[in-house]
Design an enzyme around this catalytic site. Structure first.
Site, PDB file in Angstrom:
ATOM      1  N   ASP A  50       0.818  -1.211   0.000  1.00 17.64           N
ATOM      2  CA  ASP A  50       0.000   0.000   0.000  1.00 17.64           C
ATOM      3  C   ASP A  50       0.855   1.266   0.000  1.00 17.64           C
ATOM      4  O   ASP A  50       0.544   2.245  -0.683  1.00 17.64           O
ATOM      5  CB  ASP A  50      -0.954   0.009   1.196  1.00 17.64           C
ATOM      6  N   ASN A  94      -4.862  -1.849  -4.809  1.00 16.46           N
ATOM      7  CA  ASN A  94      -6.090  -1.946  -4.018  1.00 16.46           C
ATOM      8  C   ASN A  94      -5.967  -1.099  -2.760  1.00 16.46           C
ATOM      9  O   ASN A  94      -6.506  -1.432  -1.707  1.00 16.46           O
ATOM     10  CB  ASN A  94      -6.369  -3.405  -3.645  1.00 16.46           C
ATOM     11  N   ASP A 318     -11.391  -2.531  11.152  1.00 20.25           N
ATOM     12  CA  ASP A 318     -10.337  -3.447  10.710  1.00 20.25           C
ATOM     13  C   ASP A 318      -9.937  -4.411  11.821  1.00 20.25           C
ATOM     14  O   ASP A 318      -9.880  -5.630  11.629  1.00 20.25           O
ATOM     15  CB  ASP A 318      -9.114  -2.667  10.218  1.00 20.25           C
ATOM     16  N   GLU A 346     -11.210  -4.981   1.037  1.00 19.91           N
ATOM     17  CA  GLU A 346     -10.449  -5.712   0.025  1.00 19.91           C
ATOM     18  C   GLU A 346     -11.227  -6.892  -0.545  1.00 19.91           C
ATOM     19  O   GLU A 346     -10.996  -7.329  -1.673  1.00 19.91           O
ATOM     20  CB  GLU A 346      -9.114  -6.182   0.617  1.00 19.91           C
ATOM     21  N   HIS A 390      -5.344  -9.400   2.798  1.00 20.75           N
ATOM     22  CA  HIS A 390      -4.309  -9.557   3.825  1.00 20.75           C
ATOM     23  C   HIS A 390      -4.891  -9.849   5.198  1.00 20.75           C
ATOM     24  O   HIS A 390      -4.357 -10.677   5.951  1.00 20.75           O
ATOM     25  CB  HIS A 390      -3.443  -8.292   3.877  1.00 20.75           C
ATOM     26  N   ARG A 391      -6.007  -9.195   5.556  1.00 19.25           N
ATOM     27  CA  ARG A 391      -6.559  -9.384   6.895  1.00 19.25           C
ATOM     28  C   ARG A 391      -7.204 -10.763   7.063  1.00 19.25           C
ATOM     29  O   ARG A 391      -7.189 -11.331   8.151  1.00 19.25           O
ATOM     30  CB  ARG A 391      -7.549  -8.270   7.252  1.00 19.25           C
ATOM     31  N   LYS A 416       0.434  -6.682   1.478  1.00 21.37           N
ATOM     32  CA  LYS A 416      -0.281  -5.401   1.393  1.00 21.37           C
ATOM     33  C   LYS A 416       0.047  -4.499   2.579  1.00 21.37           C
ATOM     34  O   LYS A 416       0.198  -3.283   2.420  1.00 21.37           O
ATOM     35  CB  LYS A 416      -1.791  -5.653   1.314  1.00 21.37           C
TER      36      LYS A 416
END
Length: 432
Positions: A50, A94, A318, A346, A390-391, A416
């Site tokens: 990012d 993204n 998040d 995402e 990623h999360r 990311k």
């Protein structure tokens, strides 16, 4: 061939872990440094996809940057908001923390730009921000499906109003983008940004205002009204980026489940909204101690399982995903409300969590704004899909703390925001 990472059961973690810089702070600070007068040295910057996107775009716009070999120190020579390059096609992957603020900052810069990203970025809404900018004289249009990137920005140099309305119920990044652009585009009396409807993820907007203050601009705020003066940004010289509170949540959770574990780089005075994650852990029964630059979490001091969390987690969208991943190891159901923003991240994170937690035996119910997870009597091993998110990869790794092995598809999607997450995870796992 798709890569799959196998994680053995995690019985215990210990010691301490250092965290990368905050994504939210890093990308905001990069843009604010570029918009400033003077030179800023950003230290402990997140080195990940990012931030690479933001750095690449700023360089394409003619901003001079010096990046250290490991990417964590970046010297930015500010251009005072007057980007030297007036025509460019900009690819943002993204990275929502780049797309939304740059759309605002470029709208009145007198240039012609196209902003685009990966396929998922083309599904992430931007209509409310485009409408807000166009309502005060911007010239933004869509090159594909209306309401979504790619967007085209045509030259506009003067804002035609001292007040702009924007919806706040889809993404707080719309508000943050307008705030960061406002000092440079405001009329003499300043620019008032008024939120129509609910403002979700408000701690991220508060973070934006605090960072703007570090760069010399003080925003007068009320609940749904922000008054930004017309004033130049001033480089603060050296700016150190806090460790990432969202990334911290995975290790804070591990410590609470099978710790204790000390997390360095974030402490009691964090400016990030996601630092409130530990307050919810306390409600679940975890033990938490905090210092100036560290937090230590451990299981319940009474030897009980953690309770499933039942809460409105709107302020920390998040980090709240981590509670969903903890749910299978908790006593009783977990009910997370206020998570509508998960749908436009995402991936559709509500659907993704529903699918993946079902694999380990959980009973899952979900709506557009809620997920309820009832843990199974016996946890099952599973191969988890990550949806290029990623999360999701980091969250699903926590299931190993339930005493089962798990496999993670496409583990490199963590690049990311946390490229060496799995290495740092391995570093705190205690071998029997």
């Amino acid at each position: 061939m798709e890569e799959i990472l196998k994680l053995d059961p995690i019985k215990k973690v210990g010691g301490s872990v250092d965290l990368p810089g905050s994504k939210s702070i890093s990308n905001r600070a990069l843009l604010l440094a570029a918009l400033s007068e003077g030179t800023t040295e950003l230290q402990n910057l997140l080195a990940a996809e990012d931030t690479e996107m933001m750095i690449g775009v700023l360089e394409a716009l003619g901003v001079k940057l010096e990046v250290s070999d490991n990417g964590t120190v970046v010297k930015v020579e500010g251009c005072g908001g007057n980007f030297p390059v007036k025509k460019a096609d900009l690819f943002l992957g993204n990275a929502g923390t780049a797309m939304r603020p740059l759309s605002s900052s470029l709208a009145f810069s007198g240039g012609e730009y196209v902003l685009d990203g990966v396929a998922r970025m083309r599904q992430r809404p931007i209509a409310h921000l485009v409408e807000a900018l166009n309502s005060v004289g911007g010239r933004l249009s869509y090159l594909g499906e209306p309401g979504f990137p790619p967007i085209k920005i045509e030259p506009a140099t003067k804002i035609n109003s001292d007040i702009v309305h924007v919806r706040g119920d889809v993404s707080s990044q719309f508000v943050s983008g307008l705030l960061m652009a406002a000092p440079l585009i405001a009329p003499e009396q300043g620019l008032r940004i008024r939120i129509d409807g609910e403002l979700i993820s408000s701690p991220y907007v508060s973070l934006t205002c605090r960072l703007m203050e570090r760069f010399g601009v003080e925003v007068k705020t009320s609940e749904k009204d922000f008054l930004v003066p017309k004033t130049p940004y001033k480089a603060p010289g050296i700016f150190e980026v806090e460790a990432d509170a969202s990334s911290a949540s995975y290790f804070l959770a591990l410590g609470a489940l099978v710790g204790p574990l000390k997390i360095n780089g974030i402490g009691a005075d964090s400016v990030q909204g996601d630092a409130a994650f530990v307050e919810y852990l306390v409600k679940m029964g975890a033990t938490v101690t905090r210092g100036e630059n560290w937090i230590k979490t451990g299981p319940s001091r009474y030897g009980h399982k953690l309770h499933g969390l039942q809460a409105d987690v709107r302020p920390i969208p998040d980090a709240a995903m981590t509670f969903a991943a903890m749910a299978p190891m908790c006593e009783g159901p977990t009910i997370l409300r206020g998570i509508s923003s998960w749908r436009v991240k995402e991936t559709d994170r509500i659907a993704a969590m529903h699918n993946e937690l079902t694999k380990v035996g959980c009973r899952v119910e979900s709506t557009d704004d809620m997920i309820k997870i009832t843990p199974p009597e016996k946890l099952r091993s599973a191969v988890f899909d990550t949806y290029k998110d990623h999360r999701m990869a980091m969250c699903m790794s926590l299931i190993a703390a339930g005493g089962v092995s798990v496999e993670i598809r496409d583990p490199n999607c963590v690049r990311k925001t946390f490229p060496d997450y799995f290495e740092r995870l391995a570093g705190v796992v205690e071998k029997e």
